[in-house]
Scaffold this motif. Structure first.
Motif, PDB file in Angstrom:
ATOM      1  N   LYS A   1       0.854  -1.263  -0.088  1.00 54.58           N
ATOM      2  CA  LYS A   1      -0.018   0.105  -0.028  1.00 54.58           C
ATOM      3  C   LYS A   1       0.828   1.467   0.018  1.00 54.58           C
ATOM      4  O   LYS A   1       0.573   2.298  -0.786  1.00 54.58           O
TER       5      LYS A   1
ATOM      6  N   GLU B   1      -5.607   1.709  -6.254  1.00 46.89           N
ATOM      7  CA  GLU B   1      -4.508   2.496  -6.075  1.00 46.89           C
ATOM      8  C   GLU B   1      -3.305   1.503  -6.517  1.00 46.89           C
ATOM      9  O   GLU B   1      -2.422   1.998  -7.378  1.00 46.89           O
TER      10      GLU B   1
ATOM     11  N   HIS C   1       1.300   9.419  -6.018  1.00 43.62           N
ATOM     12  CA  HIS C   1       1.833  10.635  -5.587  1.00 43.62           C
ATOM     13  C   HIS C   1       2.636  11.414  -6.643  1.00 43.62           C
ATOM     14  O   HIS C   1       2.433  12.310  -7.106  1.00 43.62           O
TER      15      HIS C   1
ATOM     16  N   GLU D   1      -8.016   0.562  -2.263  1.00 45.85           N
ATOM     17  CA  GLU D   1      -6.640   0.069  -2.193  1.00 45.85           C
ATOM     18  C   GLU D   1      -6.352  -0.546  -3.361  1.00 45.85           C
ATOM     19  O   GLU D   1      -5.437  -0.772  -4.009  1.00 45.85           O
TER      20      GLU D   1
ATOM     21  N   LYS E   1      -4.927  12.120  -4.072  1.00 47.70           N
ATOM     22  CA  LYS E   1      -6.100  11.335  -3.441  1.00 47.70           C
ATOM     23  C   LYS E   1      -7.563  11.906  -3.932  1.00 47.70           C
ATOM     24  O   LYS E   1      -8.152  10.702  -4.368  1.00 47.70           O
TER      25      LYS E   1
ATOM     26  N   GLU F   1       1.110   4.105  -3.165  1.00 49.41           N
ATOM     27  CA  GLU F   1       0.553   5.611  -2.808  1.00 49.41           C
ATOM     28  C   GLU F   1       1.719   6.512  -3.218  1.00 49.41           C
ATOM     29  O   GLU F   1       1.496   7.499  -3.593  1.00 49.41           O
TER      30      GLU F   1
END
Length: 386
Positions: free
Chosen positions: A181, A226, A189, A223, A197, A185
């Motif tokens: 995770k 992502e 980003h 999740e 987000k 992320e």
């Protein structure tokens, strides 16, 4: 290809996941792999700026002359040796409903079978307004120069609907989705910036409204999406095609008297100067694809192979650039030639930020005693960021 005759084998490595290893001695210049992608597509801004490419294989659909005229903004420009241009616009075909263009009936048929009967704006399966909104949303959060495209995800989700063996195709895609995770992320980003987000939520909801199915419901969790999105940052391979590049390559191979050769070389040099003044370095039809085998080829700062697109479409070729002994790992560089010439610290900084690993190839090991300072170029970049 017959797997028994392949010059490589895919196997697990000790600390890098999978890798490609030579099954026989290879010479520099040997072709190791030719692969078509699971999915590929043109970048959204590239398409908006009228870089004409086959919607399926991304082959450039302009003649070298028309491409040069557009990119130099000189409609009277005439290229010598038109026989060196391989683009035959007469065989271009279109979808009869939406007029999306392909380089051949074969590509049109493959596109229809894999995704286009759903993605066609006139299809009963998808909202054309929804497709336009997705394209606009993506362009508004990912400006040129493009490094990724949400349309890869759209095509993946569409192919799930079209595939007879859905579970097998889903498993192929999930081979790419292996980050934890925090890593996912970090990649997202990097791709989208500080507002990632909110932007990720917006993209997830738009894709869900267009392509949701029970088979991939887990991809639409926070999740799950992502992780799926993160594969754009770590596994997509850039693709470029250009009718102009093919023309230049064929011109280079012409057998000409010295005077004519000098004249042609001068013309080409001047042409590229004019192209750079008007269009900068973005001269190709550009996009990205996901390659199941090539993606397992690990990085080295001293690679023994390289990726190229010799067919002027989305078919990828891996060729040896050095001799490779049987049993030796086949490696490519994830860095540009310029980045490869930077310091060990600079290279590893780039790889950590973009691919989330620290390189420990032979070159990095040999330079392990070098000072942990970045190259001058990176130092300037760091100052600009402050």
């Amino acid at each position: 290809m017959d797997e028994q005759k392949l010059p490589f084998v895919v196997r697990k490595t000790e600390n890098k996941g999978f890798g490609l290893f030579a099954t026989k001695d290879l010479n520099a210049g040997d072709e190791i792999l030719v692969e078509e992608p699971l999915v590929s597509c043109q970048f959204a801004w590239n398409k908006l700026y009228k870089y004409l490419a086959c919607d399926y294989c991304m082959k450039s659909l302009e003649t070298a002359e028309s491409m040069s005229q557009r990119l130099t903004e000189n409609r009277s420009l005439s290229l010598p040796h038109p026989e060196c241009c391989e683009r035959n616009v007469a065989i271009t075909v279109q979808c009869p409903q939406c007029e999306i263009t392909y380089c051949s009936t074969s590509c049109r048929d493959k596109a229809f079978t894999e995704y286009h009967q759903i993605l066609c704006p006139h299809s009963q399966y998808c909202s054309p307004e929804g497709l336009e909104q997705l394209d606009e949303t993506w362009r508004n959060i990912h400006y040129p120069p493009e490094t990724a495209t949400v349309w890869l995800l759209a095509k993946i989700m569409t192919r799930v609907k079209m595939e007879k063996n859905k579970a097998e195709f889903i498993s192929y895609i999930e081979e790419f989705c292996h980050q934890c995770k925090n890593e996912s992320e970090e990649i997202v980003h990097k791709l989208l910036g500080d507002q990632f987000k909110d932007q990720l939520h917006m993209l997830r909801e738009q894709l869900k409204s267009l392509f949701y199915s029970d088979d991939i419901a887990h991809w639409f969790t926070v999740e799950g999406f992502e992780k799926l999105f993160a594969l754009l940052g770590t596994n997509q391979q850039g693709i470029g095609s250009s009718a102009l590049s093919v023309w230049v390559h064929n011109c280079d191979n012409l057998d000409l008297p010295d005077g004519q050769r000098d004249q042609l070389d001068t013309f080409i040099d001047k042409l590229y100067e004019d192209l750079e003044k008007v269009s900068g370095s973005f001269l190709n039809c550009e996009g990205a694809g996901l390659y199941r085998v090539q993606s397992k080829c690990n990085h080295s700062c001293a690679p023994n192979a390289e990726v190229s697109f010799l067919h002027n479409d989305h078919r990828l070729t891996v060729k040896a650039i050095n001799d490779v002994a049987a049993g030796e790992e086949i490696t490519i560089s994830y860095l540009s030639e310029c980045e490869l010439n930077r310091s060990r610290h600079s290279r590893q900084k780039h790889l950590r930020e973009n691919y989330l690993f620290t390189c420990w190839c032979k070159k990095c090991q040999a330079q392990n005693g070098d000072p942990d300072v970045t190259s001058d170029e990176d130092s300037e970049d760091d100052m600009d960021d402050t």
